[in-house]
Design an enzyme around this catalytic site. Structure first.
Site, PDB file in Angstrom:
ATOM      1  N   ARG A 185       0.717  -1.325  -0.138  1.00 27.10           N
ATOM      2  CA  ARG A 185      -0.065  -0.057  -0.030  1.00 27.10           C
ATOM      3  C   ARG A 185       0.711   1.284   0.046  1.00 27.10           C
ATOM      4  O   ARG A 185       0.367   2.339  -0.119  1.00 27.10           O
ATOM      5  CB  ARG A 185      -1.136   0.020   1.121  1.00 27.10           C
ATOM      6  CG  ARG A 185      -2.134  -1.021   0.791  1.00 27.10           C
ATOM      7  CD  ARG A 185      -2.937  -1.125   2.259  1.00 27.10           C
ATOM      8  NE  ARG A 185      -3.988  -2.115   1.787  1.00 27.10           N
ATOM      9  CZ  ARG A 185      -3.844  -3.530   1.715  1.00 27.10           C
ATOM     10  NH1 ARG A 185      -2.794  -3.819   2.019  1.00 27.10           N
ATOM     11  NH2 ARG A 185      -4.798  -4.072   1.430  1.00 27.10           N
TER      12      ARG A 185
ATOM     13  N   HIS B  55      -1.061 -15.041   7.160  1.00 23.17           N
ATOM     14  CA  HIS B  55      -1.172 -15.246   5.945  1.00 23.17           C
ATOM     15  C   HIS B  55      -0.389 -16.229   5.018  1.00 23.17           C
ATOM     16  O   HIS B  55      -0.286 -16.245   3.963  1.00 23.17           O
ATOM     17  CB  HIS B  55      -1.165 -13.929   5.278  1.00 23.17           C
ATOM     18  CG  HIS B  55      -2.184 -12.892   5.559  1.00 23.17           C
ATOM     19  ND1 HIS B  55      -1.788 -11.421   5.902  1.00 23.17           N
ATOM     20  CD2 HIS B  55      -3.459 -13.060   5.895  1.00 23.17           C
ATOM     21  CE1 HIS B  55      -2.855 -10.774   6.275  1.00 23.17           C
ATOM     22  NE2 HIS B  55      -3.969 -11.820   6.473  1.00 23.17           N
TER      23      HIS B  55
END
Length: 237
Positions: free
Chosen positions: A35, A120
């Site tokens: 991001r 994750h």
């Protein structure tokens, strides 16, 4: 009091510290995040990264998935930085109970951390979707096109893609660690990814610390807020 000194004081008097970290921990090892202005979301590909890194895309466009994955996700020469090393040291000293990470690079373990909850998954593990056999990351990196198992089955990285659920055992372990912590240090994460960011709600300990370069949704709840590089801050402890 200087904020790093305040953090040192909190660490010194805590016995069950949990560290919750994200991409900002690994960017200091040269691994791009998603991001930031120079992260993966701002680079030009035929499809946006969140589309490529989805379960549907993996199934329907497996070769293109692996082309992106090899170039952008398999950064196998990265080394642990000061943050990884300090956390491993705190665990060895009996101060740190666990690391909960959203990263998939295995750098916490490379630094010596033993109790790491990888929300994750990890690029270092890959399994055959047909027989379940596991392979290392180098096998994926060297394979041409779509990597396949000895049995002919297609390989899949053991990472949580978009549209996929998190591993229940990992979530349960992370929840338990956070709920039992007396100090929770959040570092290098925007806390924008759910359900991972929601795990913070299980913390009921004495102090919450947030260390991040940019503001996060938890800043107002923090007992100590430090804006800066996670590696620089932790290396001063």
């Amino acid at each position: 009091m200087d904020k790093v000194m305040k953090l040192k004081e909190l660490v010194d008097k805590s016995e069950r510290i949990v560290f919750f970290g994200g991409a900002g921990v690994s960017t200091e090892s040269g691994i791009p995040d998603f991001r930031s202005t120079d992260g993966l979301y701002h680079q030009q590909w035929k499809y946006p990264p969140e589309t490529i890194l989805s379960h549907t895309f993996y199934v329907r466009n497996t070769e293109e998935f692996y082309r992106f994955y090899r170039e952008k996700m398999l950064i196998l020469d990265a080394k642990p930085n000061a943050a990884h090393q300090k956390l491993a040291q705190l665990e060895a000293e009996g101060k740190l109970a666990a690391v909960v990470t959203q990263n998939i690079d295995g750098l916490h373990q490379a630094a010596g951390s033993k109790r790491v909850y990888e929300l994750h998954g990890s690029v270092l593990r890959n399994y055959c979707t047909k027989c379940g056999k596991f392979y290392g990351a180098e096998y994926i990196q060297k394979a041409q096109g779509v990597p396949c198992c000895d049995c002919g089955g297609v390989m899949k990285p053991d990472v949580v893609l978009y549209e996929e659920g998190l591993d229940d055992r990992v979530i349960q372990g992370a929840m338990r660690a956070i709920s039992q912590a007396d100090l929770l240090i959040i570092g290098g994460t925007s806390l924008a990814v759910y359900p991972a960011a929601g795990l913070i709600d299980y913390f009921t300990g004495s102090a919450l610390v947030v260390i991040n370069k940019a503001p996060t949704p938890r800043d107002s709840q923090a007992d100590l807020l430090i804006q800066g590089s996670i590696g620089q801050v932790l290396s001063q402890l």
